[in-house]
Write a protein that holds these residues in place. Sequence first.
Motif, PDB file in Angstrom:
ATOM      1  N   ASP A  42       0.826  -1.210   0.000  1.00 19.18           N
ATOM      2  CA  ASP A  42       0.000   0.000   0.000  1.00 19.18           C
ATOM      3  C   ASP A  42       0.859   1.259   0.000  1.00 19.18           C
ATOM      4  OD1 ASP A  42      -2.308  -1.459   0.019  1.00 19.18           O
ATOM      5  OD2 ASP A  42      -2.715  -1.227   2.151  1.00 19.18           O
ATOM      6  N   SER A 103      -8.234  -0.787   2.412  1.00 17.68           N
ATOM      7  CA  SER A 103      -8.834  -0.999   1.098  1.00 17.68           C
ATOM      8  C   SER A 103      -9.786   0.135   0.735  1.00 17.68           C
ATOM      9  CB  SER A 103      -9.575  -2.345   1.084  1.00 17.68           C
ATOM     10  OG  SER A 103      -8.664  -3.412   1.298  1.00 17.68           O
ATOM     11  N   ALA A 188      -6.145  -2.656  -3.072  1.00 21.59           N
ATOM     12  CA  ALA A 188      -7.401  -2.611  -2.328  1.00 21.59           C
ATOM     13  C   ALA A 188      -8.028  -4.000  -2.242  1.00 21.59           C
ATOM     14  CB  ALA A 188      -8.370  -1.631  -2.987  1.00 21.59           C
TER      15      ALA A 188
END
Length: 435
Positions: A42, A103, A188
């Motif tokens: 991420d 997410s 995500a």
Amino acid sequence: MTGIEVAPATPASLSETSPGNRRRAWIVTAMLVAFMMVNFADKAVLGLAADPIMADLGLSATQFGLANSAFFLLFSLFGAVGGLLADRVSPRWLLLGMALLWSVSQSPMALGGGVAMLFASRILLGATEGPAFPIAQQTALSWFPNHRRNLPTALITAGTTLGVVIAAPGLTWVVRQYGWRSAFAVVAIVGVLWAVVWAFVGRQGRHAVAAEDATAETTEKPGSSAVGYRRIIATRSWIGVTAGFASTYWILALALVWLPSYLHNGLGYRTTTAANLVALVWAVSAVAVVGQAGLTGWLLRRGVSSRWARARVGGITLILAAAGCLALAGGQRGPLTVLFMVLAFGICGVMASIAVTTVAEFAPPGRRGGALGLMNAVVTVAGLLGPVLIGRLVDTQGLAGYRNSIVLSGVLLLLGGLAACTLVDPDRDRRRLAR
């Protein structure tokens, strides 16, 4: 209830040594490794897609640095809050909620968000990822006694590097084939999948504070579980490992945000080659972290004090990484530069694992989550300051800005290494906190 941890004088209980309990401990550890892999994928996605994002959204290097620093705007605050909360709420549910929110925060950029949404989504992502590392480590610590904690905590730390090892080539390919927004969609979806599995297998172990009893491996002086956080963070050991970890985090932020761009724009490597070199750096980091766990465990089993087995191993590693940074700053494209880059960025991550196990060694279990969270909050300020400062240097100095940033990083690593070598003594501070 127990507090000050030493090796067990009597055999562990049947529940601790049963195959089922050991199997569950390693299943949870594997899930936590995957958790940190998702966490750092991420973080890495923005740096891996830096050039197309800046081109599409019309961002300067300084503005792009600000977007990355926005991630850390609430990261430190929520890291501290989450660590304190982990002493009161089951980490199982905290981890589940964080993964789902990661997410959610990535979705707007996958669906067409602009500059304002980029900043907002990174702020939300930072807030929800702030407590991730200390709570993941707190959960792992609950499954293992002190003398068995080096490997699981090292593996979770290695998960931060493995996430980038996989994300660098994988997400770079997604960006090239399907556009940078698709990369946000991928991370995500992966976050949701992890949360679904964790909902079924996630648990806290018997070495959590509430479960420790007379059969555990530690003993506690009366009143030590009521030690205030202020006393813990005032110890020289907490200050020393926090300084060392902070210098490491500065390097992590530099590697996540600017290393792909430096390799491509500063040294002239092709985008694919730059992504592979980034993956190499993080792969070496994973090996170094696990290797440190083996070395530290070997030293501890032979009676070497934690001051040497943990703190000075970490401090010397940071000093070596500092030397790599300073050498890299004067290098040109070629094999020697790759070697210096691996030394500078690839070995300093061992301090993250060492910092966790060191704090867990001298902080009472009832204050462990908060002590780790507060450390993480201080450490991650480096992530707030680093990207925007480096972006400013690149905007104002061009290629020289990259070189000056690496020199600055080398100086910070040197200071962090010296702090770890000279300040940290867990045995001393454990005794002081027990008084």
